[in-house]
Design a protein around this motif. Structure first.
Motif, PDB file in Angstrom:
ATOM      1  N   ASP A 117      -4.503   0.964  -2.895  1.00 30.31           N
ATOM      2  CA  ASP A 117      -5.453  -0.133  -2.725  1.00 30.31           C
ATOM      3  C   ASP A 117      -6.672   0.067  -3.626  1.00 30.31           C
ATOM      4  O   ASP A 117      -7.461  -0.853  -3.820  1.00 30.31           O
ATOM      5  CB  ASP A 117      -5.905  -0.237  -1.266  1.00 30.31           C
ATOM      6  CG  ASP A 117      -4.930  -1.046  -0.420  1.00 30.31           C
ATOM      7  OD1 ASP A 117      -3.978  -1.613  -0.978  1.00 30.31           O
ATOM      8  OD2 ASP A 117      -5.122  -1.100   0.818  1.00 30.31           O
ATOM      9  N   PRO A 120       0.827  -1.218   0.000  1.00 31.57           N
ATOM     10  CA  PRO A 120       0.000   0.000   0.000  1.00 31.57           C
ATOM     11  C   PRO A 120       0.859   1.265   0.000  1.00 31.57           C
ATOM     12  O   PRO A 120       1.811   1.384   0.773  1.00 31.57           O
ATOM     13  CB  PRO A 120      -0.802  -0.121   1.304  1.00 31.57           C
ATOM     14  CG  PRO A 120      -0.814  -1.581   1.603  1.00 31.57           C
ATOM     15  CD  PRO A 120       0.508  -2.095   1.132  1.00 31.57           C
ATOM     16  N   HIS A 122     -11.015   0.448  -2.898  1.00 32.50           N
ATOM     17  CA  HIS A 122     -10.022   0.191  -1.850  1.00 32.50           C
ATOM     18  C   HIS A 122     -10.661  -0.452  -0.623  1.00 32.50           C
ATOM     19  O   HIS A 122      -9.977  -1.159   0.125  1.00 32.50           O
ATOM     20  CB  HIS A 122      -9.310   1.487  -1.465  1.00 32.50           C
ATOM     21  CG  HIS A 122     -10.186   2.574  -0.963  1.00 32.50           C
ATOM     22  ND1 HIS A 122     -11.274   3.049  -1.653  1.00 32.50           N
ATOM     23  CD2 HIS A 122     -10.149   3.300   0.196  1.00 32.50           C
ATOM     24  CE1 HIS A 122     -11.859   4.012  -0.972  1.00 32.50           C
ATOM     25  NE2 HIS A 122     -11.205   4.179   0.160  1.00 32.50           N
TER      26      HIS A 122
END
Length: 224
Positions: A182, A107, A132
């Motif tokens: 993400d 991430p 995400h």
């Protein structure tokens, strides 16, 4: 960021002194070959740039030390961050792994600056709003090692309902895109012209995102 990304259309005006300095730097750097480059394009990587910035790269400070970027990065990650900067050039012959929908294995908070006008014809970034949340639920921290082949495969096995929601983030030169990696995203393909980007990657030095990082942290701190 509810959607996992934000777009600042007027981050750096194309006629400003700061943006013109970055354009000059981009043109000078692109002439130099880099081993990180990919087929049909170019990629230059400046690792841990805060600690190693040569005189000819001073213009990059206009980008990664911008007060907006500093404020956002500190709000999300704190002050103890590592910053890597990437310069990329994509053409109609470019071929690389970022062209498929995916989330990054580690991430990262990224700041993407368009160095020319970019749309669906020349490589705009695509993002799937809110995706995400799915990634963080399905792949909680710590995650497998970065070089884990099975994990790499899973980062690209994305449900259709997320892929179908990918939208292009078209914009003029000087536009900034801030996104949590993400978020399911992909680099668009170039049909004509080219795609010029500076990209800053921010990570907190004290966060341990993968299993191997956690093990090293344990050894370094508790096995002395």
């Amino acid at each position: 960021m509810i959607n996992g990304f934000a777009v600042i259309n007027d981050f750096l005006g194309k006629d400003t002194y700061e943006f013109q300095q970055l354009k000059i730097l981009y043109a000078n750097l692109i002439k130099e070959k880099d081993p990180s480059s990919y087929e049909g394009g170019s990629c230059k990587v400046f690792k841990n740039i805060k600690n190693d910035l040569s005189e000819n790269l001073q213009a990059l400070k206009i980008f990664y030390l911008n007060k907006t970027i500093k404020k956002v990065s500190e709000h999300i990650l704190g002050k103890n961050v590592n910053v890597d900067v990437f310069q990329t050039l994509d053409t109609d012959k470019s071929s690389h792994i970022a062209q498929a929908p995916h989330f990054d294995r580690i991430p990262t908070l990224k700041f993407m600056l368009y160095m020319n006008d970019i749309d669906t014809k020349n490589g705009a970034l695509f993002c799937s709003p809110g995706s995400h949340h799915w990634v963080k639920k399905e792949f909680p921290l710590p995650r497998p090692k970065f070089n884990n082949k099975e994990f790499f495969r899973k980062t690209r096995e994305i449900p259709n309902f997320i892929i179908d929601n990918l939208i292009p983030l078209n914009g003029k030169e000087g536009q900034l895109i801030i996104f949590d990696t993400d978020v399911i995203h992909k680099q668009g393909l170039v049909e004509n012209s080219n795609c010029k980007i500076f990209r800053a990657h921010y990570r907190n030095r004290r966060r341990y995102y993968t299993i191997d990082q956690n093990r090293l942290f344990f050894i370094n701190n508790f096995m002395k």
